[in-house]
Motif scaffolding. Structure first.
Motif, PDB file in Angstrom:
ATOM      1  N   THR A 141      15.239  91.527  78.268  1.00 30.36           N
ATOM      2  CA  THR A 141      14.691  90.286  77.729  1.00 30.36           C
ATOM      3  C   THR A 141      13.244  90.496  77.293  1.00 30.36           C
ATOM      4  OG1 THR A 141      13.861  89.519  79.873  1.00 30.36           O
ATOM      5  CG2 THR A 141      16.137  88.964  79.303  1.00 30.36           C
ATOM      6  N   LEU A 177      17.412  90.934  73.915  1.00 30.08           N
ATOM      7  CA  LEU A 177      17.106  89.535  73.628  1.00 30.08           C
ATOM      8  C   LEU A 177      15.759  89.436  72.927  1.00 30.08           C
ATOM      9  CD1 LEU A 177      19.301  89.309  75.925  1.00 30.08           C
ATOM     10  CD2 LEU A 177      18.155  87.172  76.569  1.00 30.08           C
ATOM     11  N   PRO A 180      11.965  84.197  73.354  1.00 29.51           N
ATOM     12  CA  PRO A 180      12.657  82.904  73.421  1.00 29.51           C
ATOM     13  C   PRO A 180      12.170  81.912  72.380  1.00 29.51           C
ATOM     14  CG  PRO A 180      11.084  83.132  75.226  1.00 29.51           C
ATOM     15  CD  PRO A 180      11.159  84.461  74.560  1.00 29.51           C
ATOM     16  N   TYR A 203      17.957  82.055  72.755  1.00 28.94           N
ATOM     17  CA  TYR A 203      17.809  83.498  72.600  1.00 28.94           C
ATOM     18  C   TYR A 203      18.795  84.060  71.573  1.00 28.94           C
ATOM     19  CZ  TYR A 203      15.222  83.057  76.976  1.00 28.94           C
ATOM     20  OH  TYR A 203      14.315  82.689  77.938  1.00 28.94           O
ATOM     21  N   GLN A 220      24.160  84.515  70.495  1.00 28.84           N
ATOM     22  CA  GLN A 220      23.108  83.569  70.849  1.00 28.84           C
ATOM     23  C   GLN A 220      23.444  82.969  72.208  1.00 28.84           C
ATOM     24  OE1 GLN A 220      23.189  80.906  67.407  1.00 28.84           O
ATOM     25  NE2 GLN A 220      21.329  81.865  66.614  1.00 28.84           N
ATOM     26  N   GLU A 245      15.298  81.069  81.540  1.00 24.38           N
ATOM     27  CA  GLU A 245      16.079  82.251  81.193  1.00 24.38           C
ATOM     28  C   GLU A 245      17.564  81.980  81.422  1.00 24.38           C
ATOM     29  OE1 GLU A 245      14.567  85.495  83.456  1.00 24.38           O
ATOM     30  OE2 GLU A 245      12.634  85.536  82.401  1.00 24.38           O
TER      31      GLU A 245
END
Length: 261
Positions: A141, A177, A180, A203, A220, A245
């Motif tokens: 991420t 990812l 955000p 994301y 997504q 998250e």
């Protein structure tokens, strides 16, 4: 034109060296041939010119067009120039954007994070993404502070999702990812020195084969919709919000077709 050839040839040499250093032998050979092309052409023209016989009773000219006419010579030069420019352009793309072979030893799943870095890497010693699942995955991420972090899937997850006990060399899929995006506002989170809005994260995910760096697919997913504030967070300077998250259920719903099947 001569200076342009020199510059482009030098770039082809540089790209060839970089390709060999990164273990990409075919690309290295391609750029080596491109670098040699103009030199081979010039030598060929010089040799042909020296073989032109002088007319009877006249001294041989210092130089001549040789069997290759001026028109054909200009055409050949232009074709070589186009080929060199195209190859060097591809070389620029390859250096800046194409994934490179990772040379460092991989001992932990987190060592695969370069598979999501700005200039991505792939890991030739890893298992191939082929056949029916499961396909072990490493998920990374991009946090609110722009750091790249291995996503924790929690306890009691299937082996192909288990970032703690998974052998990094068995990982077939690397899921990356993006930073955000903003979903719905959830609540305000008060910290020692600041108050930040808690936003549900959205994301975009790109999945790559660990062994080759080839893109497998995209997806997504959403962060948690629960208004639970973290006890500690890191953000970029001046940020006024943080993002939730995804949990394991969200990861599996969005990525399961690439990992489980």
């Amino acid at each position: 034109m001569a200076r342009l050839f020199v510059v482009l040839t030098a770039l082809a040499v540089v790209f060839s060296v970089l390709a060999f250093q990164n273990g990409n032998v075919p690309i290295g050979i391609l750029f080596a041939l491109v670098a040699a092309g103009p030199l081979v052409f010039l030598i060929s023209v010089a040799v042909r010119a020296r073989k032109v016989p002088a007319p009877a009773g006249r001294p041989a000219p210092e130089s001549g067009p040789g069997p290759l006419s001026n028109r054909n010579r200009k055409l050949a030069v232009r074709l070589i120039a186009v080929a060199v420019v195209a190859a060097v352009g591809y070389g620029g793309y390859w250096v800046l954007f194409a994934p490179k072979a990772g040379n460092a030893a991989v001992s932990r799943v987190s060592d695969l994070e370069d598979g999501c870095a700005g200039i991505r890497k792939y890991f030739p010693d890893n298992d191939a993404y082929t056949g029916p699942g499961p396909h072990p995955v490493a998920v990374f991420t991009t946090s609110d502070s722009d750091s790249l972090d291995l996503a924790s899937m929690g306890a009691d997850v299937p082996p192909q999702w288990d970032d703690v006990r998974l052998d990094p060399r068995r990982v077939q899929v690397i899921a990356c990812l993006d930073a955000p995006g903003d979903g719905p506002y959830l609540t305000d989170c008060k910290f020692t020195s600041d108050t930040l809005k808690l936003i549900q994260g959205t994301y975009d995910v790109t999945l790559y084969e660990a062994k080759t760096g080839e893109e497998i697919g995209t997806a997504q997913l959403l962060g948690s919709s629960q208004p639970g504030c973290p006890s500690l967070t890191l953000t970029k300077s001046g940020a006024d919000s943080i993002h939730t998250e995804p949990d394991f259920a969200a990861y599996r719903a969005a990525l399961g077709k690439y990992v489980d099947n």
